[in-house]
Design a protein around this motif. Structure first.
Motif, PDB file in Angstrom:
ATOM      1  N   PRO A  72       8.366  31.619 -12.220  1.00 41.83           N
ATOM      2  CA  PRO A  72       7.951  30.507 -11.371  1.00 41.83           C
ATOM      3  C   PRO A  72       8.140  29.178 -12.084  1.00 41.83           C
ATOM      4  N   LEU A  76       3.957  25.011 -11.896  1.00 41.93           N
ATOM      5  CA  LEU A  76       2.951  25.836 -11.233  1.00 41.93           C
ATOM      6  C   LEU A  76       1.857  26.193 -12.227  1.00 41.93           C
ATOM      7  N   PRO A  77       0.602  25.879 -11.914  1.00 38.05           N
ATOM      8  CA  PRO A  77      -0.484  26.209 -12.848  1.00 38.05           C
ATOM      9  C   PRO A  77      -0.515  27.702 -13.168  1.00 38.05           C
ATOM     10  N   SER A  79      -2.895  29.703 -13.487  1.00 38.10           N
ATOM     11  CA  SER A  79      -3.831  30.459 -12.646  1.00 38.10           C
ATOM     12  C   SER A  79      -3.222  30.869 -11.311  1.00 38.10           C
ATOM     13  N   GLU A  80      -2.150  30.208 -10.898  1.00 34.86           N
ATOM     14  CA  GLU A  80      -1.522  30.519  -9.609  1.00 34.86           C
ATOM     15  C   GLU A  80      -0.274  31.386  -9.746  1.00 34.86           C
ATOM     16  N   ARG A  81       0.028  31.823 -10.933  1.00 41.23           N
ATOM     17  CA  ARG A  81       1.254  32.597 -11.137  1.00 41.23           C
ATOM     18  C   ARG A  81       1.105  34.075 -10.791  1.00 41.23           C
ATOM     19  N   SER A  82      -0.077  34.526 -10.505  1.00 41.45           N
ATOM     20  CA  SER A  82      -0.322  35.920 -10.113  1.00 41.45           C
ATOM     21  C   SER A  82       0.258  36.917 -11.098  1.00 41.45           C
ATOM     22  N   GLN A  84       2.812  36.688 -12.932  1.00 40.31           N
ATOM     23  CA  GLN A  84       4.261  36.626 -13.117  1.00 40.31           C
ATOM     24  C   GLN A  84       4.595  36.010 -14.469  1.00 40.31           C
TER      25      GLN A  84
END
Length: 114
Positions: A72, A76-77, A79-82, A84
């Motif tokens: 990503p 993208l923070p 914490s939002e990379r799930s 990845q």
């Protein structure tokens, strides 16, 4: 205090020099990513025989210079990379521009026709 002369360079040339840095490790990282796009820092480190931390440093500098893209996106923070992992690829057009700019500065590439 010592004062160093700073040559006046075109912005594109300054970017090429800063991004590529005349650094063998950085060139090795770029080469690995040309051969193996969408690689993680660990995969690049294994390919070039450097530590992951060293590779991450160079990836960051190349990303900042615009010579790489990440998925990503680096913006993208975490914490939002799930979960990845970041995968990196070369932005060939930007890298070509940098090498062309260096070639012009060394007068081995013809300047653009106006």
């Amino acid at each position: 205090m010592t004062r160093y002369a700073v040559p006046q360079l075109p912005a594109g040339l300054e970017r090429a020099i800063s991004g590529l840095g005349g650094n063998a490790a950085r060139i090795a990282v770029l080469s690995a990513l040309v051969d193996h796009p969408r690689s993680t820092p660990g995969e690049v480190a294994e390919a070039v025989g450097l530590s992951v931390n060293t590779v991450r440093k160079h990836l960051g500098q190349l990303l900042e210079a615009g010579f790489l893209e990440s998925d990503p996106p680096a913006t993208l923070p975490f914490s939002e990379r799930s979960g990845q992992r970041a995968r990196y690829s070369v932005v060939a057009d930007e890298l070509n521009k940098a090498y062309t700019e260096l070639g012009r500065a060394l007068r081995i590439v013809e300047p653009e026709q106006q």
